[in-house]
Design an enzyme around this catalytic site. Structure first.
Site, PDB file in Angstrom:
ATOM      1  N   ARG A  50      -6.444  -2.853  -5.473  1.00 62.03           N
ATOM      2  CA  ARG A  50      -7.400  -2.839  -4.358  1.00 62.03           C
ATOM      3  C   ARG A  50      -8.041  -1.462  -4.212  1.00 62.03           C
ATOM      4  O   ARG A  50      -9.254  -1.355  -4.040  1.00 62.03           O
ATOM      5  CB  ARG A  50      -6.738  -3.251  -3.041  1.00 62.03           C
ATOM      6  CG  ARG A  50      -6.409  -4.729  -2.983  1.00 62.03           C
ATOM      7  CD  ARG A  50      -5.714  -5.109  -1.686  1.00 62.03           C
ATOM      8  NE  ARG A  50      -4.494  -4.322  -1.536  1.00 62.03           N
ATOM      9  CZ  ARG A  50      -4.034  -3.863  -0.382  1.00 62.03           C
ATOM     10  NH1 ARG A  50      -4.663  -4.100   0.741  1.00 62.03           N
ATOM     11  NH2 ARG A  50      -2.923  -3.173  -0.344  1.00 62.03           N
ATOM     12  N   ASN A  68      -5.425  -8.674  -0.960  1.00 63.72           N
ATOM     13  CA  ASN A  68      -4.370  -9.422  -1.634  1.00 63.72           C
ATOM     14  C   ASN A  68      -4.241 -10.790  -0.992  1.00 63.72           C
ATOM     15  O   ASN A  68      -4.387 -10.931   0.219  1.00 63.72           O
ATOM     16  CB  ASN A  68      -3.034  -8.694  -1.525  1.00 63.72           C
ATOM     17  CG  ASN A  68      -2.951  -7.481  -2.417  1.00 63.72           C
ATOM     18  OD1 ASN A  68      -3.671  -7.354  -3.393  1.00 63.72           O
ATOM     19  ND2 ASN A  68      -2.044  -6.578  -2.087  1.00 63.72           N
TER      20      ASN A  68
END
EC number: 3.6.1.7
Length: 123
Positions: A50, A68
Site C-alpha cells: 500500500r 487491504n
C-alpha cells in the site's frame, strides 16, 4: 531516513514480474480522464504494498485509494489520463514493493468511481 525508504522501494520499480493483468472491459471513451479499479492478488499484504502503491501514484499524478481486503487481496482505485493509468497498472503488476509477489491484477474501468483530491491509503 527518507533515502533509505526510497532506495528500498526503488528496488521494486525495475524488476521483472510474472504477474498477469486481466482487463474486464475497455477504457471508457477515447480521451480524457479514466477511472479504474483493480484487485491485486498474491503476496501483497504485510510487504509495504500500500505504501509503495501510494508512492507510485503520487509520482504519476494518479488520484485514488489503496486498501487491504479481508481476503488477502489489495483493492485500488485510480483516476487519471490513460497514459498515467497504463504506467500505474504496470507498477501494480510488478508489485511496487520489492517484497511483494503479484500473481494477478484484475482491472475494471468504472465511471462510477468517485474522484479524489489525492491518493490515499486506507486501513
Amino acid at each position: 531516513m527518507g533515502s533509505l525508504f526510497k532506495d528500498f522501494f526503488d528496488q521494486g520499480k525495475n524488476r521483472d514480474s510474472s504477474g498477469e493483468v486481466i482487463y474486464t472491459n475497455d477504457p471508457l471513451g477515447s480521451s480524457g480522464k479514466q477511472k479504474m479499479r483493480a484487485e491485486i492478488s498474491g503476496r501483497v499484504q504485510g510487504v509495504g504494498f500500500r505504501f509503495s502503491t501510494k508512492q507510485s501514484a503520487d509520482e504519476l499524478g494518479v488520484k485514488g485509494i489503496v486498501r487491504n481486503e479481508p481476503d488477502g487481496t489489495v483493492y485500488v482505485e485510480g483516476v487519471g489520463e490513460q497514459d498515467q493509468l497504463n504506467r500505474f497498472i504496470e507498477a501494480l503488476r510488478k508489485g511496487p514493493s520489492p517484497a511483494a509477489e503479484v500473481e494477478k491484477v484484475v482491472v475494471t474501468y468504472d465511471q462510477n468511481i468517485e474522484e479524489k483530491s489525492n491518493f490515499s491509503q486506507a486501513n
